[in-house]
Scaffold this motif. Structure first.
Motif, PDB file in Angstrom:
ATOM      1  N   GLU A  45       0.769  -1.066  -0.060  1.00  0.00           N
ATOM      2  CA  GLU A  45      -0.043   0.161   0.011  1.00  0.00           C
ATOM      3  C   GLU A  45       0.928   1.343  -0.170  1.00  0.00           C
ATOM      4  N   ILE A  46       0.738   2.073  -1.039  1.00  0.00           N
ATOM      5  CA  ILE A  46       1.377   3.338  -1.054  1.00  0.00           C
ATOM      6  C   ILE A  46       1.000   4.309  -0.003  1.00  0.00           C
ATOM      7  N   VAL A  47       2.193   4.952   0.670  1.00  0.00           N
ATOM      8  CA  VAL A  47       1.930   5.910   1.516  1.00  0.00           C
ATOM      9  C   VAL A  47       2.134   7.297   0.843  1.00  0.00           C
ATOM     10  N   ASP A  48       1.011   7.834   0.375  1.00  0.00           N
ATOM     11  CA  ASP A  48       1.262   9.273  -0.209  1.00  0.00           C
ATOM     12  C   ASP A  48       2.134  10.154   0.428  1.00  0.00           C
ATOM     13  N   MET A  49       2.962  10.828  -0.336  1.00  0.00           N
ATOM     14  CA  MET A  49       3.964  11.723   0.527  1.00  0.00           C
ATOM     15  C   MET A  49       4.041  13.107  -0.427  1.00  0.00           C
TER      16      MET A  49
END
Ligand code: SAH
Length: 455
Positions: A156-160
């Protein structure tokens, strides 16, 4: 061991006495280790047990009742969710002490070695923004484009917004590409359905020359609005030297596919480590922290104690970074490496630097070295810089029969370093000293260089 002293959902008061390399506190309950994310040595906490196995368990902090003086507020707002860094909750001095202790402990536990100096970890003056390469996955959440690193043990991508260990240009490029995707309706790739377009953006920055490379990786050959994308990137970055498109049609975690097309500028950027120049293409292996690479290799060079007369072998030579460093002070260097493209880079970099006393070979070090031995090559110094799993035992045995005066062991995993050094020590060698160098601040990675001498 008998039954674990705790069961799932128990609440216990614990004192942490250690921390693992991935940032989990370790508390012992009647000798039974409980791993708890975020706990630091010396801290006390109320912990809820979440999982028990036969010989160890996992817990979660409910309430911290005593804080360590090494605890700091993590500067990154997404630290607790992103899997990129593990140690931002520990002061930098605390991290350096921790890494020194880990090397010392593991040498004793696995190598049975306790009377050898393990020096203080050499850290960075400024331990932020040190990485020269970022490989950022793109995705969509609620039909919005997101880009960032994966959560720990997850896809799961952790938006940054930004990543404090990457160069600022990396942040800026990722934000710009996100905007451009929204503007031109370019969809991000979805690894579950294998649909969508943009998979990753890879940014490489050469620290010494400030040159920038931006690589866009798509699932299909077509990159919609290619011209507009390239123009926008070139306009936003006066230092961009290369914009590359890579196509990766496969269902895979591997970032790059086989086809690279340079859309703008050059195929490569150039960087220096010390005096040695490196040409870096999109897929070239290159050390990600050039500042500390110099520190690490200077230490290796110091341990090699070269006078200009020596024959040196660099096993696991990669693109020849260490070999080219050593060649400046040795008579002859032989490098061996298993990846053919890396050897091509090594040869090219030797030429680029007019270094003529370094020869590079493709193959497994454990097979090529006995062959060298049969050819009569007698090294005075052998440098090994193996992957995490360490050296093959047969390679250690070949080294022992080659009898070099010095073996310089560069290690990214102190556990396999300890195992391999134990083998060398049992076969006529002596471990003299170990220098940890912090190549990856705020992450759990521990790198060190060890000097092993013939008795
Ligand atoms: N010293 C190099 C990088 C070393 S990383 C540098 O600084 O550039 C470890 C390298 O070992 C990798 O490039 C990997 O491809 C290579 N490798 C792994 N197994 C090998 C083997 N059995 N023989 C030779 N090289 C190997």
């Amino acid at each position: 061991m008998s039954k674990p002293p705790v069961t799932k959902n128990d609440t216990v008061s614990v004192t942490f006495n250690d921390v693992t390399h991935d940032g989990a506190g370790v508390a012992k309950i009647n000798g039974y280790p409980l791993f708890v994310k975020n706990g630091l040595p010396g801290e006390e906490a109320e912990v809820k047990v979440v999982l028990t196995k036969k010989n160890y368990g996992f817990g979660r902090i409910i309430k911290l009742t005593k804080e360590s003086p090494s605890r700091v507020e993590p500067p990154c707002p997404i630290f607790s969710r992103c899997g990129g860094c593990q140690l931002q909750h520990i002061s930098y001095t605390g991290q350096l002490e921790l890494k020194q202790k880990q090397v010392r402990d593991v040498l004793e536990r696995i190598g049975g070695i306790s009377d050898v100096p393990v020096y203080e970890t050499i850290g960075m003056d400024d331990p932020w923004r040190y990485r020269n390469k970022s490989q950022v996955p793109f995705g969509e959440q609620n039909r919005q484009i997101v880009a960032g690193f994966y959560a720990e043990r997850s896809h799961e991508i952790v938006d940054m917004e930004e990543c404090l260990i990457q160069h600022e240009d990396s942040d800026k490029a990722v934000r710009l590409v996100k905007e451009l995707c929204e503007t031109y309706g370019i969809r991000a790739y979805d690894d579950k359905s294998h649909k969508g377009t943009l998979r990753h953006v890879v940014i490489r920055h050469a620290r010494e020359t400030d040159e920038l490379m931006i690589v866009l990786i798509t699932k299909d050959k077509a990159l919609p609005n290619k011209k507009n994308l390239v123009n926008a990137l070139v306009e936003a970055f006066p230092n961009v030297k290369s914009v590359v498109h890579n196509v990766n049609p496969k269902r895979t975690n591997v970032i790059f596919g086989d086809t690279f097309t340079t859309l703008w500028g050059e195929n490569e950027i150039t960087d220096y480590i010390g005096d040695v120049k490196f040409a870096i293409s999109a897929r070239s292996f290159y050390q990600v922290n050039p500042v500390q690479t110099k520190v690490l290799y200077d230490k290796a060079l110091e341990y090699a104690n070269l006078t200009g007369k020596e024959t040196v072998i660099d096993a696991y030579c990669g693109i020849g970074t260490i070999s080219l460093f050593l060649a400046q002070q040795a008579k002859q260097v032989y490098g061996v490496e298993i990846v053919p493209e890396a050897i091509e880079d090594a040869k090219r970099n030797a030429k680029l630097n007019h270094i003529e006393n370094a020869d590079f070979f493709v193959g497994e070090a454990e097979k090529v070295m006995p062959w060298w031995q049969a050819q009569g090559i007698q090294p005075d110094v052998i440098v090994v810089d193996p992957p995490r799993k360490g050296c093959e035992e047969s390679l250690l045995d070949t080294m022992v029969t080659m009898k070099p005066e010095r073996i310089i062991y560069v290690s990214c995993n102190p556990a396999t370093l300890a195992r391999d050094v134990k083998h060398l020590v049992a076969n006529g060698y002596e471990l003299k000293q170990v220098q940890p160098v912090d190549m990856f601040p705020h992450t759990g990675h521990v790198e060190c260089v060890a000097l092993v001498k013939l008795k």
